[in-house]
Design a protein around this motif. Structure first.
Motif, mmCIF file in Angstrom:
data_model
loop_
_atom_site.group_PDB
_atom_site.id
_atom_site.type_symbol
_atom_site.label_atom_id
_atom_site.label_comp_id
_atom_site.label_asym_id
_atom_site.label_seq_id
_atom_site.Cartn_x
_atom_site.Cartn_y
_atom_site.Cartn_z
ATOM 1 N N LYS A 4 -29.787 1.746 6.489
ATOM 2 C CA LYS A 4 -30.559 0.908 5.573
ATOM 3 C C LYS A 4 -30.195 -0.541 5.883
ATOM 4 O O LYS A 4 -29.036 -0.940 5.737
ATOM 5 C CB LYS A 4 -30.225 1.228 4.121
ATOM 6 C CG LYS A 4 -30.966 0.347 3.137
ATOM 7 C CD LYS A 4 -30.570 0.653 1.710
ATOM 8 C CE LYS A 4 -31.261 -0.311 0.766
ATOM 9 N NZ LYS A 4 -30.766 -0.136 -0.611
ATOM 10 N N LEU A 6 -29.778 -4.310 5.280
ATOM 11 C CA LEU A 6 -29.555 -5.161 4.114
ATOM 12 C C LEU A 6 -29.957 -6.606 4.384
ATOM 13 O O LEU A 6 -30.495 -7.286 3.513
ATOM 14 C CB LEU A 6 -28.081 -5.118 3.693
ATOM 15 C CG LEU A 6 -27.524 -3.739 3.352
ATOM 16 C CD1 LEU A 6 -26.034 -3.821 3.094
ATOM 17 C CD2 LEU A 6 -28.260 -3.160 2.156
ATOM 18 N N GLU A 23 -26.754 -6.859 8.876
ATOM 19 C CA GLU A 23 -25.892 -6.184 7.910
ATOM 20 C C GLU A 23 -26.626 -4.918 7.485
ATOM 21 O O GLU A 23 -27.816 -4.966 7.155
ATOM 22 C CB GLU A 23 -25.639 -7.089 6.706
ATOM 23 C CG GLU A 23 -24.636 -6.525 5.736
ATOM 24 C CD GLU A 23 -24.369 -7.462 4.566
ATOM 25 O OE1 GLU A 23 -23.612 -7.046 3.681
ATOM 26 O OE2 GLU A 23 -24.916 -8.582 4.532
ATOM 27 N N GLU A 25 -26.205 -0.541 5.879
ATOM 28 C CA GLU A 25 -25.457 0.565 5.312
ATOM 29 C C GLU A 25 -25.792 1.827 6.074
ATOM 30 O O GLU A 25 -26.889 1.953 6.628
ATOM 31 C CB GLU A 25 -25.836 0.783 3.846
ATOM 32 C CG GLU A 25 -25.449 -0.338 2.930
ATOM 33 C CD GLU A 25 -25.917 -0.133 1.500
ATOM 34 O OE1 GLU A 25 -25.301 -0.738 0.608
ATOM 35 O OE2 GLU A 25 -26.902 0.621 1.279
ATOM 36 N N SER A 27 -25.825 5.980 5.424
ATOM 37 C CA SER A 27 -25.751 6.955 4.334
ATOM 38 C C SER A 27 -24.430 7.716 4.389
ATOM 39 O O SER A 27 -23.976 8.134 5.456
ATOM 40 C CB SER A 27 -26.928 7.933 4.405
ATOM 41 O OG SER A 27 -26.936 8.616 5.634
ATOM 42 N N HIS A 29 -21.453 6.482 3.837
ATOM 43 C CA HIS A 29 -20.311 5.617 4.139
ATOM 44 C C HIS A 29 -20.083 4.659 2.973
ATOM 45 O O HIS A 29 -21.028 4.143 2.388
ATOM 46 C CB HIS A 29 -20.548 4.840 5.434
ATOM 47 C CG HIS A 29 -20.511 5.710 6.641
ATOM 48 N ND1 HIS A 29 -19.974 5.276 7.832
ATOM 49 C CD2 HIS A 29 -20.927 6.971 6.863
ATOM 50 C CE1 HIS A 29 -20.062 6.245 8.730
ATOM 51 N NE2 HIS A 29 -20.658 7.284 8.156
ATOM 52 N N LYS A 30 -18.823 4.395 2.662
ATOM 53 C CA LYS A 30 -18.480 3.576 1.498
ATOM 54 C C LYS A 30 -18.735 2.094 1.718
ATOM 55 O O LYS A 30 -19.144 1.382 0.812
ATOM 56 C CB LYS A 30 -17.007 3.777 1.129
ATOM 57 C CG LYS A 30 -16.707 5.158 0.601
ATOM 58 C CD LYS A 30 -15.255 5.295 0.244
ATOM 59 C CE LYS A 30 -14.969 6.699 -0.248
ATOM 60 N NZ LYS A 30 -13.560 6.882 -0.590
ATOM 61 N N GLN A 31 -18.469 1.592 2.921
ATOM 62 C CA GLN A 31 -18.571 0.158 3.199
ATOM 63 C C GLN A 31 -19.780 -0.143 4.091
ATOM 64 O O GLN A 31 -20.070 0.614 5.014
ATOM 65 C CB GLN A 31 -17.307 -0.347 3.904
ATOM 66 C CG GLN A 31 -16.042 -0.175 3.114
ATOM 67 C CD GLN A 31 -16.051 -0.976 1.834
ATOM 68 O OE1 GLN A 31 -16.628 -2.056 1.756
ATOM 69 N NE2 GLN A 31 -15.427 -0.443 0.802
ATOM 70 N N PRO A 32 -20.471 -1.270 3.835
ATOM 71 C CA PRO A 32 -21.541 -1.690 4.746
ATOM 72 C C PRO A 32 -20.941 -2.258 6.037
ATOM 73 O O PRO A 32 -19.766 -2.627 6.087
ATOM 74 C CB PRO A 32 -22.285 -2.772 3.964
ATOM 75 C CG PRO A 32 -21.317 -3.271 2.955
ATOM 76 C CD PRO A 32 -20.347 -2.150 2.671
ATOM 77 N N TYR A 33 -21.769 -2.322 7.046
ATOM 78 C CA TYR A 33 -21.368 -2.806 8.367
ATOM 79 C C TYR A 33 -22.161 -4.045 8.732
ATOM 80 O O TYR A 33 -23.210 -4.324 8.175
ATOM 81 C CB TYR A 33 -21.610 -1.726 9.430
ATOM 82 C CG TYR A 33 -20.863 -0.460 9.157
ATOM 83 C CD1 TYR A 33 -19.529 -0.333 9.528
ATOM 84 C CD2 TYR A 33 -21.475 0.611 8.517
ATOM 85 C CE1 TYR A 33 -18.826 0.832 9.271
ATOM 86 C CE2 TYR A 33 -20.779 1.770 8.260
ATOM 87 C CZ TYR A 33 -19.455 1.874 8.634
ATOM 88 O OH TYR A 33 -18.753 3.025 8.374
ATOM 89 N N SER A 52 -18.689 -5.180 6.950
ATOM 90 C CA SER A 52 -19.374 -6.374 6.477
ATOM 91 C C SER A 52 -18.579 -7.162 5.441
ATOM 92 O O SER A 52 -18.552 -8.388 5.493
ATOM 93 C CB SER A 52 -20.725 -5.970 5.888
ATOM 94 O OG SER A 52 -21.386 -7.069 5.349
#
Length: 88
Positions: A4, A6, A23, A25, A27, A29-33, A52
């Motif tokens: 997804k 951002l 940036e 996400e 699915s 995973h706890k943290q965005p990249y 991120s």
């Protein structure tokens, strides 16, 4: 894995070529990249993958990196997201 987007952006100048950032996400995973992208001639992209906002699970970021190395469509999706923001 599902991505997804951002936020994305890209700039271009003759000296540096194409420089972008996305940036996103993944699915489950706890943290965005965040992926930093660079290409001198809009092909043969180099990149760096980071958390991120704050550090997260190292196994998860390594899994994302492996996935992006193996799945051209996923990597191309991120490049396209950044390139679509480029002002001509």
């Amino acid at each position: 894995m599902e991505i997804k987007i951002l936020n994305a952006n890209m700039t271009y100048n003759k000296e540096d070529g194409y420089v972008g950032k996305v940036e996103f996400e993944v699915s489950g995973h706890k943290q965005p990249y965040e992926i930093a992208l660079h290409s001198k001639h809009n092909r043969d992209w180099s990149y760096g993958l980071f958390f991120s906002q704050e550090s997260g699970d190292e196994e998860q970021i390594l899994a994302v990196e492996d996935w992006l190395e193996e799945d051209d469509d996923a990597f191309d999706l991120l490049v396209k997201a950044a390139r679509d923001t480029l002002k001509v």
